[in-house]
Motif scaffolding. Structure first.
Motif, PDB file in Angstrom:
ATOM      1  N   GLU A 160      50.424  43.811  29.686  1.00 12.28           N
ATOM      2  CA  GLU A 160      50.357  44.139  28.262  1.00 12.28           C
ATOM      3  C   GLU A 160      49.132  43.533  27.590  1.00 12.28           C
ATOM      4  O   GLU A 160      48.544  44.139  26.704  1.00 12.28           O
ATOM      5  N   PHE A 161      48.749  42.326  28.011  1.00 13.93           N
ATOM      6  CA  PHE A 161      47.650  41.626  27.357  1.00 13.93           C
ATOM      7  C   PHE A 161      46.322  42.022  27.993  1.00 13.93           C
ATOM      8  O   PHE A 161      46.194  42.064  29.218  1.00 13.93           O
ATOM      9  N   GLU A 162      45.331  42.258  27.158  1.00 12.63           N
ATOM     10  CA  GLU A 162      44.031  42.686  27.662  1.00 12.63           C
ATOM     11  C   GLU A 162      43.392  41.643  28.567  1.00 12.63           C
ATOM     12  O   GLU A 162      42.801  41.978  29.603  1.00 12.63           O
ATOM     13  N   TYR A 163      43.493  40.370  28.193  1.00  8.84           N
ATOM     14  CA  TYR A 163      42.854  39.348  29.029  1.00  8.84           C
ATOM     15  C   TYR A 163      43.489  39.337  30.416  1.00  8.84           C
ATOM     16  O   TYR A 163      42.804  39.122  31.437  1.00  8.84           O
ATOM     17  N   ALA A 164      44.814  39.559  30.489  1.00  8.36           N
ATOM     18  CA  ALA A 164      45.489  39.582  31.786  1.00  8.36           C
ATOM     19  C   ALA A 164      44.985  40.744  32.639  1.00  8.36           C
ATOM     20  O   ALA A 164      44.814  40.620  33.854  1.00  8.36           O
ATOM     21  N   ARG A 165      44.726  41.885  32.000  1.00 10.07           N
ATOM     22  CA  ARG A 165      44.174  43.018  32.745  1.00 10.07           C
ATOM     23  C   ARG A 165      42.799  42.673  33.307  1.00 10.07           C
ATOM     24  O   ARG A 165      42.458  43.070  34.432  1.00 10.07           O
ATOM     25  N   ARG A 166      42.023  41.942  32.550  1.00 10.66           N
ATOM     26  CA  ARG A 166      40.668  41.602  33.008  1.00 10.66           C
ATOM     27  C   ARG A 166      40.711  40.610  34.167  1.00 10.66           C
ATOM     28  O   ARG A 166      39.922  40.721  35.106  1.00 10.66           O
ATOM     29  N   VAL A 167      41.631  39.661  34.116  1.00  4.76           N
ATOM     30  CA  VAL A 167      41.812  38.784  35.274  1.00  4.76           C
ATOM     31  C   VAL A 167      42.289  39.603  36.464  1.00  4.76           C
ATOM     32  O   VAL A 167      41.831  39.415  37.595  1.00  4.76           O
ATOM     33  N   ALA A 168      43.193  40.546  36.220  1.00  3.91           N
ATOM     34  CA  ALA A 168      43.692  41.403  37.292  1.00  3.91           C
ATOM     35  C   ALA A 168      42.577  42.253  37.892  1.00  3.91           C
ATOM     36  O   ALA A 168      42.570  42.507  39.106  1.00  3.91           O
ATOM     37  N   HIS A 169      41.629  42.680  37.070  1.00  7.55           N
ATOM     38  CA  HIS A 169      40.482  43.430  37.609  1.00  7.55           C
ATOM     39  C   HIS A 169      39.743  42.586  38.661  1.00  7.55           C
ATOM     40  O   HIS A 169      39.297  43.113  39.690  1.00  7.55           O
ATOM     41  N   VAL A 170      39.614  41.295  38.375  1.00  8.94           N
ATOM     42  CA  VAL A 170      38.945  40.412  39.336  1.00  8.94           C
ATOM     43  C   VAL A 170      39.780  40.310  40.609  1.00  8.94           C
ATOM     44  O   VAL A 170      39.263  40.431  41.726  1.00  8.94           O
ATOM     45  N   LEU A 171      41.086  40.097  40.455  1.00  9.59           N
ATOM     46  CA  LEU A 171      41.963  40.009  41.617  1.00  9.59           C
ATOM     47  C   LEU A 171      41.921  41.294  42.441  1.00  9.59           C
ATOM     48  O   LEU A 171      42.013  41.263  43.669  1.00  9.59           O
ATOM     49  N   ASP A 172      41.758  42.419  41.772  1.00  7.41           N
ATOM     50  CA  ASP A 172      41.674  43.706  42.474  1.00  7.41           C
ATOM     51  C   ASP A 172      40.351  43.867  43.223  1.00  7.41           C
ATOM     52  O   ASP A 172      40.299  44.512  44.273  1.00  7.41           O
ATOM     53  N   ALA A 173      39.283  43.310  42.658  1.00  5.78           N
ATOM     54  CA  ALA A 173      37.934  43.621  43.143  1.00  5.78           C
ATOM     55  C   ALA A 173      37.397  42.659  44.192  1.00  5.78           C
ATOM     56  O   ALA A 173      36.418  42.975  44.867  1.00  5.78           O
ATOM     57  N   VAL A 174      38.016  41.490  44.346  1.00  3.97           N
ATOM     58  CA  VAL A 174      37.411  40.467  45.206  1.00  3.97           C
ATOM     59  C   VAL A 174      37.699  40.670  46.690  1.00  3.97           C
ATOM     60  O   VAL A 174      37.107  39.992  47.537  1.00  3.97           O
ATOM     61  N   ALA A 175      38.610  41.581  47.008  1.00  8.24           N
ATOM     62  CA  ALA A 175      38.940  41.839  48.409  1.00  8.24           C
ATOM     63  C   ALA A 175      39.437  43.267  48.535  1.00  8.24           C
ATOM     64  O   ALA A 175      39.763  43.915  47.532  1.00  8.24           O
ATOM     65  N   ALA A 176      39.507  43.764  49.765  1.00  7.83           N
ATOM     66  CA  ALA A 176      39.981  45.125  50.010  1.00  7.83           C
ATOM     67  C   ALA A 176      41.388  45.308  49.443  1.00  7.83           C
ATOM     68  O   ALA A 176      42.190  44.363  49.450  1.00  7.83           O
ATOM     69  N   PRO A 177      41.707  46.489  48.926  1.00 10.13           N
ATOM     70  CA  PRO A 177      43.032  46.725  48.347  1.00 10.13           C
ATOM     71  C   PRO A 177      44.159  46.352  49.309  1.00 10.13           C
ATOM     72  O   PRO A 177      44.111  46.669  50.499  1.00 10.13           O
ATOM     73  N   GLY A 178      45.148  45.635  48.773  1.00 11.62           N
ATOM     74  CA  GLY A 178      46.321  45.277  49.548  1.00 11.62           C
ATOM     75  C   GLY A 178      46.174  44.070  50.443  1.00 11.62           C
ATOM     76  O   GLY A 178      47.168  43.575  50.997  1.00 11.62           O
ATOM     77  N   LEU A 179      44.958  43.562  50.609  1.00  6.98           N
ATOM     78  CA  LEU A 179      44.744  42.408  51.476  1.00  6.98           C
ATOM     79  C   LEU A 179      45.360  41.163  50.839  1.00  6.98           C
ATOM     80  O   LEU A 179      45.073  40.851  49.677  1.00  6.98           O
ATOM     81  N   PRO A 180      46.208  40.424  51.549  1.00  9.19           N
ATOM     82  CA  PRO A 180      46.802  39.214  50.964  1.00  9.19           C
ATOM     83  C   PRO A 180      45.745  38.164  50.629  1.00  9.19           C
ATOM     84  O   PRO A 180      44.731  38.047  51.323  1.00  9.19           O
ATOM     85  N   LEU A 181      45.987  37.420  49.574  1.00  5.51           N
ATOM     86  CA  LEU A 181      45.091  36.350  49.147  1.00  5.51           C
ATOM     87  C   LEU A 181      45.866  35.049  49.008  1.00  5.51           C
ATOM     88  O   LEU A 181      47.067  35.051  48.730  1.00  5.51           O
ATOM     89  N   ASP A 182      45.154  33.948  49.174  1.00  3.66           N
ATOM     90  CA  ASP A 182      45.687  32.636  48.817  1.00  3.66           C
ATOM     91  C   ASP A 182      45.151  32.306  47.430  1.00  3.66           C
ATOM     92  O   ASP A 182      43.939  32.203  47.243  1.00  3.66           O
ATOM     93  N   VAL A 183      46.062  32.163  46.459  1.00  3.64           N
ATOM     94  CA  VAL A 183      45.667  31.988  45.066  1.00  3.64           C
ATOM     95  C   VAL A 183      46.296  30.725  44.507  1.00  3.64           C
ATOM     96  O   VAL A 183      47.502  30.486  44.678  1.00  3.64           O
ATOM     97  N   LEU A 184      45.482  29.928  43.831  1.00  7.98           N
ATOM     98  CA  LEU A 184      45.965  28.771  43.087  1.00  7.98           C
ATOM     99  C   LEU A 184      45.872  29.106  41.608  1.00  7.98           C
ATOM    100  O   LEU A 184      44.778  29.372  41.096  1.00  7.98           O
ATOM    101  N   HIS A 185      47.019  29.119  40.937  1.00  7.91           N
ATOM    102  CA  HIS A 185      47.073  29.413  39.498  1.00  7.91           C
ATOM    103  C   HIS A 185      47.239  28.101  38.737  1.00  7.91           C
ATOM    104  O   HIS A 185      48.209  27.359  38.962  1.00  7.91           O
ATOM    105  N   LEU A 186      46.326  27.817  37.842  1.00  4.59           N
ATOM    106  CA  LEU A 186      46.435  26.663  36.948  1.00  4.59           C
ATOM    107  C   LEU A 186      46.961  27.178  35.619  1.00  4.59           C
ATOM    108  O   LEU A 186      46.274  27.893  34.898  1.00  4.59           O
ATOM    109  N   GLY A 187      48.185  26.835  35.300  1.00  4.82           N
ATOM    110  CA  GLY A 187      48.883  27.410  34.154  1.00  4.82           C
ATOM    111  C   GLY A 187      49.790  28.524  34.640  1.00  4.82           C
ATOM    112  O   GLY A 187      49.347  29.408  35.378  1.00  4.82           O
ATOM    113  N   GLY A 188      51.050  28.453  34.244  1.00  4.32           N
ATOM    114  CA  GLY A 188      52.009  29.416  34.764  1.00  4.32           C
ATOM    115  C   GLY A 188      52.579  30.376  33.748  1.00  4.32           C
ATOM    116  O   GLY A 188      52.600  31.581  33.947  1.00  4.32           O
ATOM    117  N   GLY A 189      53.056  29.836  32.623  1.00  2.00           N
ATOM    118  CA  GLY A 189      53.712  30.694  31.644  1.00  2.00           C
ATOM    119  C   GLY A 189      54.886  31.415  32.281  1.00  2.00           C
ATOM    120  O   GLY A 189      55.688  30.829  33.008  1.00  2.00           O
TER     121      GLY A 189
END
Length: 281
Positions: free
Chosen positions: A49-78
């Motif tokens: 819903e939030f635009e900033y979240a979509r923009r972070v998601a764009h990065v998550l989508d673009a940094v590796a081939a679609p569907g490839l698992p990633l190891d992600v460290l999230h600082l801040g959870g909400g």
């Protein structure tokens, strides 16, 4: 089925509210002290819903081939919006979430539980302390979305902090941060300068009116030791409901101007948003 009802609870760092979305079943808005913090659709975790979240998601989508698992460290959870998104779009990802507010962790676990086998681990703790304790080269992506109230804490803005993030990332890894500022952008410019002192490749994703100083708002900073997927990010950002642009290279250098990297000794929190900027109700 009973209609969902709002939930209000005093947590460690303020008053949290979970407000049901009347237009989407099993979708909730989390606010902290009246400011929107997270939006989660339990049935459709890829709905952001939030635009900033979509923009972070764009990065998550673009940094590796679609569907490839990633190891992600999230600082801040909400409410774990972006970890849920990553689990849905990249099954098998291993994700660790650091959230300072234990009460909020308990509230989210009770009312917005994670699906079984999500691969998401939620830990209570300070973001920088957790980053500094994390194994070197253990993450493909570090996502920083940490706000104390409506401000990014000072200890998450310095060169030492940026170096800690670089240490945790693998050679091709990416650091992504949600930041907030308004003209004359002293904080945002200093953050670009700070991360440029550690990472050779950076970009900033934000709406043009915000970057022109017309309003206070969010900007997503991306940093890496390798070339960024700027073309892919630009296409995705331009296609959003509220289009954004990707500043990089010479344009980003002009934006940063004479800002200098921030040390721990001089670090300050991001500016307080103008009254009502991020509040509801």
């Amino acid at each position: 089925m009973a209609e969902p009802v709002p939930v209000t609870r005093d947590v460690d760092l303020g008053t949290a509210k979970l407000l049901p979305d009347v237009d989407r079943d099993r979708a909730w808005l989390l606010t902290m002290d009246g400011a929107p913090q997270s939006y989660v659709d339990l049935d459709e975790p890829t709905h952001l819903e939030f635009e900033y979240a979509r923009r972070v998601a764009h990065v998550l989508d673009a940094v590796a081939a679609p569907g490839l698992p990633l190891d992600v460290l999230h600082l801040g959870g909400g409410a774990l919006t972006l970890p849920r998104y990553t689990a849905a779009t990249r099954p098998g990802s291993r994700q660790r979430v650091i959230e300072a507010d234990r009460g909020l962790i308990e509230l989210v676990a009770e009312h917005l539980p994670l699906p079984a086998g999500s691969g998401i681990e939620v830990c209570a703790g300070d973001a920088r302390a957790a980053l500094e304790a994390a194994p070197a080269g253990s993450a493909d992506v570090v996502v920083a979305d940490v706000f104390g109230g409506s401000r990014v804490p000072a200890h998450l803005t310095s060169v030492a902090y940026a170096r800690a993030a670089a240490r945790v990332l693998r050679p091709g890894g990416h650091y992504v941060a949600n930041l907030a500022d308004g003209a004359p952008f002293a904080f945002l410019r200093s953050q670009v300068a700070t991360f440029a002192a550690v990472f050779p490749h950076l970009c900033l994703i934000a709406e043009a009116p915000m970057l022109r100083g017309r309003r206070f708002g969010n900007a997503v900073l991306v940093a890496a030791r390798t070339e960024l997927p700027v073309a892919a990010l630009s296409r995705r950002a331009a296609a959003d409901a509220f289009p954004a642009r990707v500043e990089h290279g010479t344009a980003l250098e002009r934006f940063t101007a004479d800002a200098h990297p921030v040390t721990d000794a001089e670090a300050t929190a991001s500016p307080e948003p103008p009254g009502g900027t991020f509040s509801i109700g």
